[in-house]
Design a protein around this motif. Structure first.
Motif, PDB file in Angstrom:
ATOM      1  N   GLU A   1      55.039 -20.235  14.287  1.00 37.38           N
ATOM      2  CA  GLU A   1      55.886 -20.903  13.299  1.00 37.38           C
ATOM      3  C   GLU A   1      55.146 -22.007  12.552  1.00 37.38           C
ATOM      4  O   GLU A   1      55.328 -22.182  11.353  1.00 37.38           O
ATOM      5  CB  GLU A   1      57.145 -21.455  13.971  1.00 37.38           C
ATOM      6  N   LEU A   2      54.320 -22.757  13.256  1.00 36.26           N
ATOM      7  CA  LEU A   2      53.537 -23.811  12.590  1.00 36.26           C
ATOM      8  C   LEU A   2      52.644 -23.220  11.508  1.00 36.26           C
ATOM      9  O   LEU A   2      52.453 -23.816  10.448  1.00 36.26           O
ATOM     10  CB  LEU A   2      52.679 -24.572  13.609  1.00 36.26           C
ATOM     11  N   ASN A   3      52.121 -22.038  11.776  1.00 37.88           N
ATOM     12  CA  ASN A   3      51.198 -21.420  10.818  1.00 37.88           C
ATOM     13  C   ASN A   3      51.899 -20.823   9.602  1.00 37.88           C
ATOM     14  O   ASN A   3      51.252 -20.329   8.685  1.00 37.88           O
ATOM     15  CB  ASN A   3      50.334 -20.368  11.517  1.00 37.88           C
ATOM     16  N   LYS A   4      53.231 -20.905   9.553  1.00 39.62           N
ATOM     17  CA  LYS A   4      53.979 -20.483   8.363  1.00 39.62           C
ATOM     18  C   LYS A   4      54.344 -21.669   7.470  1.00 39.62           C
ATOM     19  O   LYS A   4      54.855 -21.480   6.370  1.00 39.62           O
ATOM     20  CB  LYS A   4      55.274 -19.777   8.801  1.00 39.62           C
ATOM     21  N   LEU A   5      54.108 -22.898   7.938  1.00 37.33           N
ATOM     22  CA  LEU A   5      54.563 -24.077   7.197  1.00 37.33           C
ATOM     23  C   LEU A   5      53.632 -24.419   6.032  1.00 37.33           C
ATOM     24  O   LEU A   5      52.411 -24.243   6.133  1.00 37.33           O
ATOM     25  CB  LEU A   5      54.647 -25.291   8.128  1.00 37.33           C
ATOM     26  N   PRO A   6      54.206 -24.973   4.946  1.00 40.73           N
ATOM     27  CA  PRO A   6      53.395 -25.369   3.781  1.00 40.73           C
ATOM     28  C   PRO A   6      52.716 -26.719   4.019  1.00 40.73           C
ATOM     29  O   PRO A   6      53.017 -27.717   3.381  1.00 40.73           O
ATOM     30  CB  PRO A   6      54.435 -25.448   2.653  1.00 40.73           C
ATOM     31  N   ILE A   7      51.796 -26.738   4.995  1.00 41.19           N
ATOM     32  CA  ILE A   7      51.103 -27.974   5.360  1.00 41.19           C
ATOM     33  C   ILE A   7      49.629 -27.689   5.623  1.00 41.19           C
ATOM     34  O   ILE A   7      49.236 -26.541   5.843  1.00 41.19           O
ATOM     35  CB  ILE A   7      51.701 -28.605   6.642  1.00 41.19           C
ATOM     36  N   GLU A   8      48.834 -28.762   5.584  1.00 41.54           N
ATOM     37  CA  GLU A   8      47.495 -28.744   6.177  1.00 41.54           C
ATOM     38  C   GLU A   8      47.607 -29.577   7.438  1.00 41.54           C
ATOM     39  O   GLU A   8      47.506 -30.806   7.398  1.00 41.54           O
ATOM     40  CB  GLU A   8      46.461 -29.370   5.232  1.00 41.54           C
ATOM     41  N   GLY A   9      47.865 -28.925   8.549  1.00 35.36           N
ATOM     42  CA  GLY A   9      48.158 -29.656   9.779  1.00 35.36           C
ATOM     43  C   GLY A   9      46.999 -29.656  10.755  1.00 35.36           C
ATOM     44  O   GLY A   9      46.261 -28.675  10.859  1.00 35.36           O
TER      45      GLY A   9
ATOM     46  N   ASP B   1      46.342 -29.775  33.084  1.00 42.14           N
ATOM     47  CA  ASP B   1      46.863 -28.824  34.063  1.00 42.14           C
ATOM     48  C   ASP B   1      46.438 -27.388  33.763  1.00 42.14           C
ATOM     49  O   ASP B   1      47.001 -26.448  34.293  1.00 42.14           O
ATOM     50  CB  ASP B   1      48.398 -28.917  34.122  1.00 42.14           C
ATOM     51  N   GLU B   2      45.462 -27.252  32.891  1.00 44.57           N
ATOM     52  CA  GLU B   2      44.910 -25.924  32.558  1.00 44.57           C
ATOM     53  C   GLU B   2      45.982 -24.963  32.079  1.00 44.57           C
ATOM     54  O   GLU B   2      45.916 -23.765  32.311  1.00 44.57           O
ATOM     55  CB  GLU B   2      44.165 -25.338  33.771  1.00 44.57           C
ATOM     56  N   ALA B   3      46.986 -25.505  31.425  1.00 51.52           N
ATOM     57  CA  ALA B   3      48.031 -24.660  30.847  1.00 51.52           C
ATOM     58  C   ALA B   3      47.524 -24.098  29.517  1.00 51.52           C
ATOM     59  O   ALA B   3      46.525 -24.560  28.987  1.00 51.52           O
ATOM     60  CB  ALA B   3      49.292 -25.490  30.624  1.00 51.52           C
ATOM     61  N   PRO B   4      48.199 -23.077  28.979  1.00 50.19           N
ATOM     62  CA  PRO B   4      47.793 -22.579  27.665  1.00 50.19           C
ATOM     63  C   PRO B   4      47.962 -23.667  26.625  1.00 50.19           C
ATOM     64  O   PRO B   4      48.915 -24.432  26.680  1.00 50.19           O
ATOM     65  CB  PRO B   4      48.759 -21.423  27.415  1.00 50.19           C
ATOM     66  N   MET B   5      47.046 -23.727  25.686  1.00 49.87           N
ATOM     67  CA  MET B   5      47.037 -24.885  24.790  1.00 49.87           C
ATOM     68  C   MET B   5      47.357 -24.557  23.349  1.00 49.87           C
ATOM     69  O   MET B   5      47.030 -23.490  22.853  1.00 49.87           O
ATOM     70  CB  MET B   5      45.643 -25.533  24.808  1.00 49.87           C
ATOM     71  N   LEU B   6      48.013 -25.457  22.686  1.00 49.01           N
ATOM     72  CA  LEU B   6      47.846 -25.679  21.262  1.00 49.01           C
ATOM     73  C   LEU B   6      46.861 -26.837  21.263  1.00 49.01           C
ATOM     74  O   LEU B   6      47.236 -27.982  21.478  1.00 49.01           O
ATOM     75  CB  LEU B   6      49.164 -26.082  20.597  1.00 49.01           C
ATOM     76  N   PHE B   7      45.589 -26.528  21.124  1.00 53.03           N
ATOM     77  CA  PHE B   7      44.563 -27.487  21.507  1.00 53.03           C
ATOM     78  C   PHE B   7      44.357 -28.594  20.482  1.00 53.03           C
ATOM     79  O   PHE B   7      44.643 -28.429  19.292  1.00 53.03           O
ATOM     80  CB  PHE B   7      43.234 -26.772  21.801  1.00 53.03           C
ATOM     81  N   ILE B   8      43.889 -29.730  20.965  1.00 54.04           N
ATOM     82  CA  ILE B   8      43.605 -30.876  20.114  1.00 54.04           C
ATOM     83  C   ILE B   8      42.521 -30.485  19.111  1.00 54.04           C
ATOM     84  O   ILE B   8      41.476 -29.955  19.482  1.00 54.04           O
ATOM     85  CB  ILE B   8      43.159 -32.086  20.960  1.00 54.04           C
ATOM     86  N   GLY B   9      42.788 -30.731  17.840  1.00 57.26           N
ATOM     87  CA  GLY B   9      41.854 -30.363  16.782  1.00 57.26           C
ATOM     88  C   GLY B   9      42.176 -29.044  16.103  1.00 57.26           C
ATOM     89  O   GLY B   9      41.604 -28.717  15.066  1.00 57.26           O
ATOM     90  N   GLU B  10      43.112 -28.271  16.672  1.00 58.13           N
ATOM     91  CA  GLU B  10      43.484 -26.988  16.072  1.00 58.13           C
ATOM     92  C   GLU B  10      44.148 -27.218  14.712  1.00 58.13           C
ATOM     93  O   GLU B  10      44.946 -28.128  14.536  1.00 58.13           O
ATOM     94  CB  GLU B  10      44.443 -26.233  17.000  1.00 58.13           C
ATOM     95  N   LYS B  11      43.769 -26.393  13.742  1.00 53.98           N
ATOM     96  CA  LYS B  11      44.351 -26.471  12.400  1.00 53.98           C
ATOM     97  C   LYS B  11      45.533 -25.509  12.304  1.00 53.98           C
ATOM     98  O   LYS B  11      45.427 -24.353  12.729  1.00 53.98           O
ATOM     99  CB  LYS B  11      43.305 -26.096  11.327  1.00 53.98           C
ATOM    100  N   VAL B  12      46.638 -25.988  11.762  1.00 51.67           N
ATOM    101  CA  VAL B  12      47.831 -25.153  11.628  1.00 51.67           C
ATOM    102  C   VAL B  12      48.411 -25.300  10.220  1.00 51.67           C
ATOM    103  O   VAL B  12      48.112 -26.262   9.507  1.00 51.67           O
ATOM    104  CB  VAL B  12      48.904 -25.519  12.676  1.00 51.67           C
ATOM    105  N   GLY B  13      49.275 -24.346   9.850  1.00 50.57           N
ATOM    106  CA  GLY B  13      49.856 -24.348   8.509  1.00 50.57           C
ATOM    107  C   GLY B  13      49.152 -23.345   7.619  1.00 50.57           C
ATOM    108  O   GLY B  13      48.207 -22.661   8.032  1.00 50.57           O
ATOM    109  N   ILE B  14      49.622 -23.257   6.366  1.00 52.48           N
ATOM    110  CA  ILE B  14      49.036 -22.287   5.429  1.00 52.48           C
ATOM    111  C   ILE B  14      47.921 -22.921   4.601  1.00 52.48           C
ATOM    112  O   ILE B  14      47.458 -22.351   3.623  1.00 52.48           O
ATOM    113  CB  ILE B  14      50.114 -21.673   4.497  1.00 52.48           C
TER     114      ILE B  14
ATOM    115  N   GLY C   1      49.596 -27.971   0.885  1.00 51.49           N
ATOM    116  CA  GLY C   1      50.670 -28.943   1.072  1.00 51.49           C
ATOM    117  C   GLY C   1      50.127 -30.221   1.670  1.00 51.49           C
ATOM    118  O   GLY C   1      48.916 -30.443   1.700  1.00 51.49           O
ATOM    119  N   PRO C   2      50.999 -31.088   2.169  1.00 54.94           N
ATOM    120  CA  PRO C   2      50.548 -32.388   2.671  1.00 54.94           C
ATOM    121  C   PRO C   2      49.667 -32.256   3.913  1.00 54.94           C
ATOM    122  O   PRO C   2      49.853 -31.335   4.725  1.00 54.94           O
ATOM    123  CB  PRO C   2      51.859 -33.109   3.005  1.00 54.94           C
ATOM    124  N   GLN C   3      48.734 -33.187   4.059  1.00 57.29           N
ATOM    125  CA  GLN C   3      47.921 -33.255   5.275  1.00 57.29           C
ATOM    126  C   GLN C   3      48.702 -34.040   6.316  1.00 57.29           C
ATOM    127  O   GLN C   3      49.117 -35.170   6.067  1.00 57.29           O
ATOM    128  CB  GLN C   3      46.575 -33.927   4.982  1.00 57.29           C
TER     129      GLN C   3
END
Length: 332
Positions: A55-63, A73-86, A89-91
């Motif tokens: 869903e984040l990767n559908k947003l009109p943002i530079e995230g 805890d070695e859980a699956p990550m939305l990792f720090i530094g990952e770029k999301v959005g299309i 749009g706003p940073q």
């Protein structure tokens, strides 16, 4: 005579994003809720992460994800530094906890939520996934009414005096952990009550912002730094005070923090240090708790409840949604 409402483009986008981030937490919550009570924390977390990322990767943002999850805890990550959005749009800075209370979800216990925050680029604290000392109270008190380095008993007495009540009328929320034994004993020594929670300290901090309804006056304890930043964003929107300090007790943690721009490992952070500028916060219930109702699966409808907040207006919306198009919750 016809009239129309004119909204500046930037404000329009921000208003749209206020609802768009609701979709992000709704999807994460529904995906996690399918695994309620199955006893598999990592699978539930992974489902929430995957849905949130989609869903984040559908947003009109530079995230940019500046507060992610999973290092500790070695859980699956939305990792720090990952770029999301299309990438248009706003940073913006993004903070996420796709499933806060993985254990609560796995055991179908109350209070699991999917949560995220969004803020102007460069305005959220870039914190490593370490532990953080925290103390928080709701709105309406003079600045510094409680302090991180004061004893729990002293903080209870100070808050009681400011509220004009006896310490026995104060309730403090604390994560139920062996490391908090001294805090619990200190609070109870004043005659104040302790409410223990097993998990979920984002919701825990938010509770003290509305003591009339939650019965919680203060939050004290050590929890995750990502959850601390998310809670700070929520308090920016609804009012309250919070003081936090990163626990950087090894050279490896101090080095990680230095790489993220933390120059003073002993610094006490207030809300404004963790979340500046215009912030949005959203949380959707996964399991029903005192903050939000959990996801309900009916024959042809999925029901969700979400709270979404915006700091610049102080607006808090509770959104009860009925989703009839089931396909949107399935994998793309």
């Amino acid at each position: 005579m016809s009239t129309h409402i004119s909204v500046p483009p930037q404000l329009l986008l921000e208003r749209i994003l206020t609802l768009e981030i609701v979709r992000v937490t709704e999807r994460a919550a529904v995906s996690a809720a399918r695994l309620r009570g199955h006893g598999n924390e990592k699978a539930a977390d992974q489902a929430a992460v995957d849905a949130m990322r989609r869903e984040l990767n559908k947003l009109p943002i530079e995230g940019t994800v500046v507060i992610g999850e999973g290092e500790r805890d070695e859980a699956p990550m939305l990792f720090i530094g990952e770029k999301v959005g299309i990438n248009a749009g706003p940073q913006v800075d993004i903070a996420v906890d796709p499933l806060e209370g993985t254990t609560l979800c796995a055991k179908a216990m109350p209070g699991a939520i999917a949560t995220m925050a969004m803020a102007d680029s460069g305005t959220l604290l870039h914190a490593p996934d370490v532990y953080m000392q925290k103390i928080a109270v709701g709105p309406g008190y003079n600045k510094g009414v409680v302090e991180l380095d004061a004893s729990p008993a002293d903080n209870v007495r100070r808050l009681a005096k400011a509220k004009g009540v006896d310490p026995s009328a104060i309730t403090v929320l604390v994560l139920d952990r062996p490391r908090h034994a001294e805090i619990i004993a200190g609070v109870r020594s004043t005659g104040a009550a302790v409410r223990l929670i097993t998990d979920g300290d984002v919701a825990g901090v938010i509770h003290c912002a509305d003591p009339d309804n939650t019965g919680v006056d203060m939050y004290i304890g050590t929890g995750g730094a990502p959850e601390g930043v998310l809670a700070a964003v929520a308090l920016r929107c609804i009012g309250g005070q919070m003081q936090c300090r990163l626990i950087l007790d090894t050279e490896e943690k101090r080095e990680r923090a230095r790489k993220m721009g933390v120059t003073d490992p002993r610094m006490i952070y207030g809300i404004e240090d963790m979340a500046r500028g215009d912030c949005l916060f959203a949380a959707t219930g996964v399991t029903t708790g005192s903050l939000l109702s959990g996801v309900k699966f009916r024959k042809d409808v999925i029901e969700t409840e979400t709270v979404v907040m915006r700091s610049v207006t102080g607006t808090v919306r509770y959104i009860k949604a009925e989703h009839r198009e089931m396909e949107k919750f399935h994998l793309d």
